[in-house]
Design a protein around this motif. Structure first.
Motif, PDB file in Angstrom:
ATOM      1  N   THR A  64       1.494   1.127  -6.257  1.00 49.66           N
ATOM      2  CA  THR A  64       2.739   1.430  -5.538  1.00 49.66           C
ATOM      3  C   THR A  64       3.895   0.771  -6.282  1.00 49.66           C
ATOM      4  N   THR A  65       5.096   1.141  -5.894  1.00 49.80           N
ATOM      5  CA  THR A  65       6.276   0.520  -6.504  1.00 49.80           C
ATOM      6  C   THR A  65       7.022  -0.288  -5.447  1.00 49.80           C
ATOM      7  N   PRO A  66       7.820  -1.257  -5.884  1.00 48.04           N
ATOM      8  CA  PRO A  66       8.610  -2.008  -4.909  1.00 48.04           C
ATOM      9  C   PRO A  66       9.511  -1.090  -4.075  1.00 48.04           C
ATOM     10  N   ALA A  67      10.082  -0.071  -4.707  1.00 49.16           N
ATOM     11  CA  ALA A  67      10.957   0.856  -3.975  1.00 49.16           C
ATOM     12  C   ALA A  67      10.173   1.602  -2.896  1.00 49.16           C
ATOM     13  N   TRP A  68       8.968   2.065  -3.241  1.00 45.78           N
ATOM     14  CA  TRP A  68       8.154   2.777  -2.258  1.00 45.78           C
ATOM     15  C   TRP A  68       7.781   1.855  -1.106  1.00 45.78           C
ATOM     16  N   ARG A  69       7.358   0.630  -1.429  1.00 44.64           N
ATOM     17  CA  ARG A  69       6.980  -0.319  -0.376  1.00 44.64           C
ATOM     18  C   ARG A  69       8.157  -0.618   0.541  1.00 44.64           C
ATOM     19  N   ALA A  70       9.357  -0.679  -0.014  1.00 38.47           N
ATOM     20  CA  ALA A  70      10.549  -0.994   0.791  1.00 38.47           C
ATOM     21  C   ALA A  70      10.897   0.128   1.766  1.00 38.47           C
ATOM     22  N   ARG A  71      10.638   1.373   1.379  1.00 39.55           N
ATOM     23  CA  ARG A  71      11.056   2.493   2.242  1.00 39.55           C
ATOM     24  C   ARG A  71       9.923   3.133   3.039  1.00 39.55           C
ATOM     25  N   SER A  72       8.673   2.783   2.726  1.00 37.05           N
ATOM     26  CA  SER A  72       7.543   3.459   3.344  1.00 37.05           C
ATOM     27  C   SER A  72       7.241   2.929   4.741  1.00 37.05           C
ATOM     28  N   ARG A  73       7.098   3.842   5.685  1.00 33.65           N
ATOM     29  CA  ARG A  73       6.648   3.472   7.033  1.00 33.65           C
ATOM     30  C   ARG A  73       5.168   3.110   7.018  1.00 33.65           C
ATOM     31  N   ARG A  74       4.433   3.613   6.029  1.00 34.50           N
ATOM     32  CA  ARG A  74       2.987   3.377   5.953  1.00 34.50           C
ATOM     33  C   ARG A  74       2.623   2.023   5.350  1.00 34.50           C
ATOM     34  N   TRP A  75       3.520   1.448   4.553  1.00 38.08           N
ATOM     35  CA  TRP A  75       3.184   0.249   3.797  1.00 38.08           C
ATOM     36  C   TRP A  75       2.653  -0.913   4.639  1.00 38.08           C
TER      37      TRP A  75
END
Length: 96
Positions: A64-75
């Motif tokens: 994953t990327t930091p950007a994805w983790r920041a915006r993901s409801r699933r993270w």
């Protein structure tokens, strides 16, 4: 409930408990995966079992990327998974 029943009733899960998974259950699940049919009975895959945050965290960091983790409801739910099975496929094994 028997493992076979659990496998038949499975569904997508994206939010996990951090509760550890009993080792005997992990062995049963991995054995069921290893017994699954494969193309030409080639078994052209390998699995790596990652248990606990010290092993799963590097997996999530790499996939994953930091950007994805920041915006993901699933993270938040995914990051709590106590076990990750990373599956690797070798297309050449199937061809051979």
């Amino acid at each position: 409930m028997e493992l076979a029943e659990v496998l038949r009733a499975r569904h997508m899960v994206r939010s996990f408990s951090s509760r550890p998974v009993p080792e005997d259950l992990l062995v049963q699940v991995l054995a069921a995966g290893a017994a699954a049919p494969s193309a030409g009975n080639a078994a052209g895959w390998e699995g790596v079992l990652l248990v606990g945050p010290e092993q799963t965290a590097p997996f999530w960091e790499a996939t994953t990327t930091p950007a994805w983790r920041a915006r993901s409801r699933r993270w938040p739910g995914l990051s709590r998974a106590p076990v990750v099975v990373a599956v690797f496929v070798c297309p050449d094994a199937y061809v051979a």
